[in-house]
Scaffold this motif. Structure first.
Motif, PDB file in Angstrom:
ATOM      1  N   VAL A 209       0.847  -1.190   0.000  1.00 35.73           N
ATOM      2  CA  VAL A 209       0.000   0.000   0.000  1.00 35.73           C
ATOM      3  C   VAL A 209       0.884   1.243   0.000  1.00 35.73           C
ATOM      4  O   VAL A 209       1.783   1.361   0.839  1.00 35.73           O
ATOM      5  N   PRO A 210       0.665   2.181  -0.924  1.00 35.34           N
ATOM      6  CA  PRO A 210       1.452   3.420  -0.908  1.00 35.34           C
ATOM      7  C   PRO A 210       0.944   4.375   0.157  1.00 35.34           C
ATOM      8  O   PRO A 210      -0.181   4.251   0.647  1.00 35.34           O
ATOM      9  N   SER A 211       1.784   5.333   0.505  1.00 35.71           N
ATOM     10  CA  SER A 211       1.361   6.432   1.388  1.00 35.71           C
ATOM     11  C   SER A 211       0.755   5.940   2.698  1.00 35.71           C
ATOM     12  O   SER A 211      -0.285   6.435   3.140  1.00 35.71           O
ATOM     13  N   LEU A 212       1.406   4.975   3.331  1.00 36.88           N
ATOM     14  CA  LEU A 212       0.890   4.449   4.600  1.00 36.88           C
ATOM     15  C   LEU A 212       0.668   5.518   5.669  1.00 36.88           C
ATOM     16  O   LEU A 212      -0.242   5.380   6.491  1.00 36.88           O
ATOM     17  N   PRO A 213       1.477   6.607   5.707  1.00 36.39           N
ATOM     18  CA  PRO A 213       1.171   7.642   6.703  1.00 36.39           C
ATOM     19  C   PRO A 213      -0.251   8.195   6.594  1.00 36.39           C
ATOM     20  O   PRO A 213      -0.817   8.639   7.599  1.00 36.39           O
ATOM     21  N   HIS A 214      -0.840   8.145   5.405  1.00 34.39           N
ATOM     22  CA  HIS A 214      -2.206   8.635   5.270  1.00 34.39           C
ATOM     23  C   HIS A 214      -3.207   7.698   5.943  1.00 34.39           C
ATOM     24  O   HIS A 214      -4.241   8.148   6.453  1.00 34.39           O
ATOM     25  N   ILE A 215      -2.925   6.398   5.953  1.00 28.94           N
ATOM     26  CA  ILE A 215      -3.787   5.493   6.709  1.00 28.94           C
ATOM     27  C   ILE A 215      -3.596   5.721   8.202  1.00 28.94           C
ATOM     28  O   ILE A 215      -4.569   5.722   8.973  1.00 28.94           O
ATOM     29  N   ALA A 284       2.533  13.347   5.842  1.00 33.74           N
ATOM     30  CA  ALA A 284       3.697  12.959   5.041  1.00 33.74           C
ATOM     31  C   ALA A 284       4.706  14.097   4.926  1.00 33.74           C
ATOM     32  O   ALA A 284       5.919  13.857   4.822  1.00 33.74           O
ATOM     33  N   GLY A 285       4.240  15.332   4.965  1.00 37.18           N
ATOM     34  CA  GLY A 285       5.125  16.475   4.796  1.00 37.18           C
ATOM     35  C   GLY A 285       6.194  16.592   5.857  1.00 37.18           C
ATOM     36  O   GLY A 285       7.208  17.277   5.658  1.00 37.18           O
ATOM     37  N   ASP A 286       6.007  15.912   6.986  1.00 36.18           N
ATOM     38  CA  ASP A 286       7.024  15.977   8.043  1.00 36.18           C
ATOM     39  C   ASP A 286       8.347  15.360   7.579  1.00 36.18           C
ATOM     40  O   ASP A 286       9.402  15.663   8.143  1.00 36.18           O
ATOM     41  N   ALA A 287       8.284  14.518   6.544  1.00 32.39           N
ATOM     42  CA  ALA A 287       9.512  13.913   6.003  1.00 32.39           C
ATOM     43  C   ALA A 287      10.442  14.952   5.393  1.00 32.39           C
ATOM     44  O   ALA A 287      11.624  14.680   5.178  1.00 32.39           O
ATOM     45  N   GLY A 325       4.814   9.989  -1.464  1.00 33.18           N
ATOM     46  CA  GLY A 325       4.853  10.271  -2.896  1.00 33.18           C
ATOM     47  C   GLY A 325       4.418  11.664  -3.284  1.00 33.18           C
ATOM     48  O   GLY A 325       4.866  12.195  -4.306  1.00 33.18           O
ATOM     49  N   GLU A 326       3.569  12.308  -2.480  1.00 36.46           N
ATOM     50  CA  GLU A 326       3.081  13.641  -2.818  1.00 36.46           C
ATOM     51  C   GLU A 326       4.199  14.688  -2.837  1.00 36.46           C
ATOM     52  O   GLU A 326       4.046  15.765  -3.422  1.00 36.46           O
ATOM     53  N   LEU A 327       5.335  14.359  -2.213  1.00 36.43           N
ATOM     54  CA  LEU A 327       6.470  15.284  -2.196  1.00 36.43           C
ATOM     55  C   LEU A 327       7.330  15.181  -3.455  1.00 36.43           C
ATOM     56  O   LEU A 327       8.217  16.008  -3.664  1.00 36.43           O
ATOM     57  N   THR A 328       7.071  14.168  -4.288  1.00 32.54           N
ATOM     58  CA  THR A 328       7.929  13.904  -5.441  1.00 32.54           C
ATOM     59  C   THR A 328       8.058  15.084  -6.396  1.00 32.54           C
ATOM     60  O   THR A 328       9.180  15.411  -6.816  1.00 32.54           O
ATOM     61  N   ARG A 345      12.670   6.988  -6.141  1.00 29.69           N
ATOM     62  CA  ARG A 345      12.164   5.646  -6.390  1.00 29.69           C
ATOM     63  C   ARG A 345      10.886   5.372  -5.592  1.00 29.69           C
ATOM     64  O   ARG A 345      10.525   6.114  -4.697  1.00 29.69           O
ATOM     65  N   GLY A 346      10.207   4.268  -5.970  1.00 28.71           N
ATOM     66  CA  GLY A 346       9.092   3.756  -5.178  1.00 28.71           C
ATOM     67  C   GLY A 346       7.778   4.480  -5.345  1.00 28.71           C
ATOM     68  O   GLY A 346       6.879   4.344  -4.511  1.00 28.71           O
ATOM     69  N   VAL A 347       7.615   5.247  -6.429  1.00 26.42           N
ATOM     70  CA  VAL A 347       6.418   6.087  -6.551  1.00 26.42           C
ATOM     71  C   VAL A 347       5.645   5.819  -7.847  1.00 26.42           C
ATOM     72  O   VAL A 347       5.067   6.723  -8.436  1.00 26.42           O
TER      73      VAL A 347
END
Length: 441
Positions: A209-215, A284-287, A325-328, A345-347
């Protein structure tokens, strides 16, 4: 210089077509700024959905007022909730859920969060959106609802437009979903699941599952509303039937929208501070704290907020962005300005966002002279001389963010439809130009 995002926003209607190209302002010297960000779109729309399902009225404080959130407010009002958006704090009063027509615009949260709610409405709910929204993957959530006994008519497209017909309640139970295209499939089901007769046992089967922080964000929001979710097993989430407690919430600043602003510190050799950056968050933006430090910034989080300082030098980045991925797009633009090669990678999943972001980035960056190799799951970017030119945004706010990051250092970048940024940051262009000390138009 301190800047606060404006409170006004466009109405929840289709975006206007813009023929004018917006000249992205160049940073003529080090930017030294403090920026108060608007609220998070992701948190605002989750709060609105849960408030509409709650056992009493709730207040969503510091709600983001943008196209996506107003589309959500209108959608929930259509189904029967009363959503008062007249002030900075929005009041949501639940009501009996019924049928109607929902305009999703280009908002993934509306097209994926509202159908599981429509499944317990009494009546037919028709969903459609912007032309490009019809290309965004929806099969995961639609197939899941069908397996639970919900009548879904999409003519086999697995995409908009479609109709969900509810009978006023839903038994619920176990559902298997392939959420490899979007974590929003899981989030949408979980938020409505507590209102199903037997709750919901959501099991993911497929690629990661992508973007697990959103879950994780969704689980935190559910728990804030008194809903307990068992996530003790990987790729499985269980929510028992239970009330969704009416709860007043305050929306955090949108940390992903901070990306281009914080990157100004690197492109200009200056300093940018975002006050009130949370010490702990599911966003996710905290990354960005770690990512920008790896690219050469000095990053400090203290009582003043998050401060990023740059020297003007930018290091390349080799990173897996699967969960963020939204930061890509913004990162790809910053990598195009770097002194060494980068590999993002990974997006592969961001091909199904507002546009195919990987192909769009490759095309637009190359158009300005960048050396970019497009891979199935990301981009390889090498240093190359850049020049001005038109940068298309494809009605995607994150593409506009990439364009202005490039334009802060490259003369003559012309951004097509910069106002697409209103999706998450109304007045973005004026705030951006103000930071760089230039007129917006």
């Amino acid at each position: 210089m301190g800047v606060t995002a404006p409170e006004t926003a466009p109405q929840a209607s289709a975006p206007t077509s813009h023929d004018l190209l917006w000249p992205a302002p160049v940073a003529r010297g080090p930017v030294d700024a403090s920026l108060v960000l608007p609220g998070s779109k992701s948190l605002t729309n989750r709060a609105l959905v849960l408030a509409a399902l709650a056992d009493g009225p709730s207040v969503v404080r510091r709600a983001l007022r943008s196209r996506d959130t107003e589309l959500m407010a209108v959608a929930l009002t259509t189904l029967g909730a009363a959503v008062d958006t007249s002030g900075p704090d929005w009041t949501v009063t639940p009501g009996p859920l019924g049928g109607g027509t929902v305009d999703c615009g280009l908002a993934g949260t509306v097209m994926r969060f509202v159908p599981p709610v429509a499944a317990i409405a009494d009546g037919e709910v028709a969903f459609d959106g912007d032309p490009h929204a019809r290309t965004r993957p929806m099969a995961g959530v639609l197939d899941a609802l069908r397996s639970l006994g919900v009548a879904v008519d999409d003519d086999g497209r697995g995409a908009l437009p479609f109709t969900v017909t509810g009978s006023g309640h839903l038994r619920g139970g176990t559902v298997v979903v392939d959420a490899s295209a979007s974590s929003q499939f899981v989030s949408g089901l979980l938020m409505a699941g507590a209102r199903y007769d037997e709750g919901l046992d959501v099991q993911h089967r497929g690629a990661p599952v992508p973007s697990l922080p959103h879950i994780e964000m969704t689980l935190a929001c559910l728990r804030e509303h008194g809903v307990e979710v068992d996530d003790s097993e990987p790729d499985r989430w269980r929510v028992a039937p239970q009330p969704v407690r009416a709860t007043d919430v305050t929306i955090e600043a949108d940390l992903s929208s901070a990306a281009p602003f914080l990157m100004l510190a690197l492109t200009s050799g200056g300093s940018v501070t975002v006050p009130g950056w949370p010490a702990a968050t599911t966003q996710a933006g905290d990354a960005l704290r770690d990512l920008l430090a790896r690219m050469g910034a000095e990053v400090t989080l203290d009582d003043a907020g998050l401060t990023v300082r740059g020297s003007g030098a930018i290091a390349g980045l080799d990173v897996d962005l699967h969960d963020v991925g939204e930061l890509t797009p913004s990162l790809a633009a910053l990598c195009a300005l770097a002194d060494s090669p980068s590999r993002l990678r990974g997006v592969s999943h961001i091909r199904g966002h507002e546009t195919d972001r990987l192909t769009a980035l490759a095309v637009e960056l190359r158009g300005l002279g960048a050396s970019v190799v497009e891979h199935d799951d990301g981009l390889a970017i090498s240093p190359a001389p850049l020049h001005g030119g038109e940068f298309k945004t494809y009605a995607d706010h994150r593409m506009a963010h990439a364009a202005v990051v490039l334009g802060s250092r490259v003369e003559g970048v012309l951004v097509e439809d910069v106002d697409t940024t209103s999706k998450t940051f109304p007045g973005f262009a004026d705030v951006w130009a103000g930071l760089l000390g230039q007129a917006a138009r």
